[in-house]
Design a protein around this motif. Structure first.
Motif, mmCIF file in Angstrom:
data_model
loop_
_atom_site.group_PDB
_atom_site.id
_atom_site.type_symbol
_atom_site.label_atom_id
_atom_site.label_comp_id
_atom_site.label_asym_id
_atom_site.label_seq_id
_atom_site.Cartn_x
_atom_site.Cartn_y
_atom_site.Cartn_z
ATOM 1 N N MET A 1 24.581 50.954 33.351
ATOM 2 C CA MET A 1 25.175 50.185 32.285
ATOM 3 C C MET A 1 26.589 49.803 32.694
ATOM 4 O O MET A 1 27.239 50.527 33.442
ATOM 5 C CB MET A 1 25.144 50.977 30.977
ATOM 6 N N ILE A 2 27.043 48.676 32.197
ATOM 7 C CA ILE A 2 28.392 48.195 32.494
ATOM 8 C C ILE A 2 29.372 48.795 31.476
ATOM 9 O O ILE A 2 29.187 48.656 30.271
ATOM 10 C CB ILE A 2 28.455 46.651 32.439
ATOM 11 N N LEU A 3 30.402 49.449 31.981
ATOM 12 C CA LEU A 3 31.432 50.036 31.116
ATOM 13 C C LEU A 3 32.617 49.104 30.921
ATOM 14 O O LEU A 3 33.282 49.164 29.899
ATOM 15 C CB LEU A 3 31.934 51.355 31.710
ATOM 16 N N GLY A 4 32.878 48.271 31.912
ATOM 17 C CA GLY A 4 34.014 47.369 31.798
ATOM 18 C C GLY A 4 34.027 46.332 32.894
ATOM 19 O O GLY A 4 33.498 46.556 33.987
ATOM 20 N N ILE A 5 34.614 45.189 32.571
ATOM 21 C CA ILE A 5 34.769 44.089 33.527
ATOM 22 C C ILE A 5 36.204 43.605 33.424
ATOM 23 O O ILE A 5 36.741 43.455 32.322
ATOM 24 C CB ILE A 5 33.816 42.922 33.204
ATOM 25 N N GLY A 6 36.822 43.352 34.558
ATOM 26 C CA GLY A 6 38.180 42.812 34.557
ATOM 27 C C GLY A 6 38.336 41.800 35.669
ATOM 28 O O GLY A 6 37.683 41.885 36.710
ATOM 29 N N THR A 7 39.196 40.840 35.438
ATOM 30 C CA THR A 7 39.515 39.839 36.455
ATOM 31 C C THR A 7 40.987 39.507 36.369
ATOM 32 O O THR A 7 41.615 39.690 35.324
ATOM 33 C CB THR A 7 38.652 38.563 36.291
ATOM 34 N N ASP A 8 41.540 39.055 37.462
ATOM 35 C CA ASP A 8 42.930 38.608 37.454
ATOM 36 C C ASP A 8 43.127 37.583 38.557
ATOM 37 O O ASP A 8 42.458 37.621 39.591
ATOM 38 C CB ASP A 8 43.890 39.783 37.657
ATOM 39 N N LEU A 9 44.046 36.689 38.296
ATOM 40 C CA LEU A 9 44.429 35.634 39.225
ATOM 41 C C LEU A 9 45.924 35.781 39.480
ATOM 42 O O LEU A 9 46.707 35.819 38.530
ATOM 43 C CB LEU A 9 44.119 34.267 38.599
ATOM 44 N N ALA A 10 46.312 35.925 40.742
ATOM 45 C CA ALA A 10 47.722 36.094 41.092
ATOM 46 C C ALA A 10 48.165 34.950 41.990
ATOM 47 O O ALA A 10 47.410 34.497 42.859
ATOM 48 C CB ALA A 10 47.933 37.427 41.805
ATOM 49 N N ASN A 11 49.405 34.524 41.791
ATOM 50 C CA ASN A 11 49.972 33.464 42.612
ATOM 51 C C ASN A 11 50.627 34.099 43.841
ATOM 52 O O ASN A 11 51.578 34.882 43.707
ATOM 53 C CB ASN A 11 50.982 32.659 41.804
ATOM 54 N N GLY A 47 49.634 37.390 50.803
ATOM 55 C CA GLY A 47 48.289 37.203 50.276
ATOM 56 C C GLY A 47 47.561 38.528 50.115
ATOM 57 O O GLY A 47 46.834 38.737 49.137
ATOM 58 N N THR A 48 47.765 39.430 51.053
ATOM 59 C CA THR A 48 47.132 40.749 50.971
ATOM 60 C C THR A 48 47.692 41.533 49.795
ATOM 61 O O THR A 48 46.944 42.154 49.035
ATOM 62 C CB THR A 48 47.323 41.516 52.294
ATOM 63 N N TYR A 49 49.017 41.498 49.621
ATOM 64 C CA TYR A 49 49.611 42.168 48.462
ATOM 65 C C TYR A 49 49.141 41.515 47.163
ATOM 66 O O TYR A 49 48.849 42.201 46.187
ATOM 67 C CB TYR A 49 51.145 42.131 48.531
ATOM 68 N N ALA A 50 49.046 40.197 47.140
ATOM 69 C CA ALA A 50 48.634 39.487 45.924
ATOM 70 C C ALA A 50 47.203 39.861 45.518
ATOM 71 O O ALA A 50 46.925 40.055 44.331
ATOM 72 C CB ALA A 50 48.751 37.979 46.121
ATOM 73 N N THR A 115 39.411 37.748 46.686
ATOM 74 C CA THR A 115 39.353 36.481 47.408
ATOM 75 C C THR A 115 40.705 35.792 47.289
ATOM 76 O O THR A 115 41.499 36.111 46.405
ATOM 77 C CB THR A 115 38.219 35.564 46.878
ATOM 78 N N ASP A 116 40.962 34.872 48.192
ATOM 79 C CA ASP A 116 42.179 34.076 48.070
ATOM 80 C C ASP A 116 41.956 32.694 48.659
ATOM 81 O O ASP A 116 41.130 32.505 49.552
ATOM 82 C CB ASP A 116 43.377 34.761 48.737
ATOM 83 N N ASP A 117 42.661 31.752 48.082
ATOM 84 C CA ASP A 117 42.708 30.372 48.545
ATOM 85 C C ASP A 117 44.106 29.906 48.176
ATOM 86 O O ASP A 117 44.373 29.604 47.013
ATOM 87 C CB ASP A 117 41.625 29.524 47.859
ATOM 88 N N HIS A 118 44.996 29.948 49.152
ATOM 89 C CA HIS A 118 46.414 29.710 48.899
ATOM 90 C C HIS A 118 46.618 28.516 47.972
ATOM 91 O O HIS A 118 46.003 27.487 48.171
ATOM 92 C CB HIS A 118 47.153 29.493 50.225
ATOM 93 N N PRO A 119 47.394 28.698 46.925
ATOM 94 C CA PRO A 119 48.324 29.788 46.617
ATOM 95 C C PRO A 119 47.761 30.848 45.671
ATOM 96 O O PRO A 119 48.526 31.597 45.064
ATOM 97 C CB PRO A 119 49.484 29.060 45.944
ATOM 98 N N TRP A 120 46.437 30.970 45.553
ATOM 99 C CA TRP A 120 45.864 31.887 44.569
ATOM 100 C C TRP A 120 45.144 33.054 45.221
ATOM 101 O O TRP A 120 44.464 32.884 46.230
ATOM 102 C CB TRP A 120 44.897 31.144 43.638
ATOM 103 N N ALA A 121 45.268 34.216 44.605
ATOM 104 C CA ALA A 121 44.508 35.407 44.971
ATOM 105 C C ALA A 121 43.785 35.855 43.708
ATOM 106 O O ALA A 121 44.347 35.813 42.614
ATOM 107 C CB ALA A 121 45.432 36.505 45.476
#
Length: 137
Positions: A1-11, A47-50, A115-121
């Motif tokens: 069962m899924i307990l939680g889902i999260g996503t984030d987009l970083a510049n 990008g790795t830190y992002a 994943t990343d595609d400059h300028p987004w991670a």
């Protein structure tokens, strides 16, 4: 069962600006020594830190807390399997929260992708509860 889902987009450029401005102070507050070593060994340091920043944000959301409920940035850490697949580990308050939301007779598994595609991670985190003894599919 899924307990939680999260996503984030970083510049990535925003993270680069923060690295330029605060340097080690920022890195040491947010990232574990292993995460820092990984990022510093890469061509795309920012990008790795992002991506790892986004993963921590996504994990806090999947835990249902955000970062306002006592989770430390370093309570969530991204490492990589030998194959390169990212792995999210939790300690401290984040591990306590994970234990709280995991039903009896189940084990929590944290799935993470970056994943990343400059300028987004971007990062996605899914927390799954598997019945003890269940074979993963």
């Amino acid at each position: 069962m899924i307990l939680g889902i999260g996503t984030d987009l970083a510049n990535i450029e925003r993270i680069q600006g923060t690295l330029d401005r605060f340097g080690d102070r920022f890195k040491n507050r947010v990232f574990t020594a292993v995460e820092q070593a990984k990022a510093e060994s890469r061509n795309d340091v920012a990008g790795t830190y992002a991506k790892r920043w986004a993963a921590k944000e996504a994990c806090s959301k999947a835990l249902g807390t955000g970062l306002a409920m006592g989770i430390s940035w370093k309570d969530m850490a991204v490492t990589n399997m030998r194959t390169g697949q990212p792995v999210m580990a939790v300690t401290g308050w984040a591990a306590e929260r994970l234990a709280q939301i995991t039903p009896e007779g189940h084990t929590a598994v944290i799935h993470c992708t970056l994943t990343d595609d400059h300028p987004w991670a971007q990062a996605f985190v899914v927390i799954e509860a598997r019945a003890v003894g269940a074979v993963p599919t």
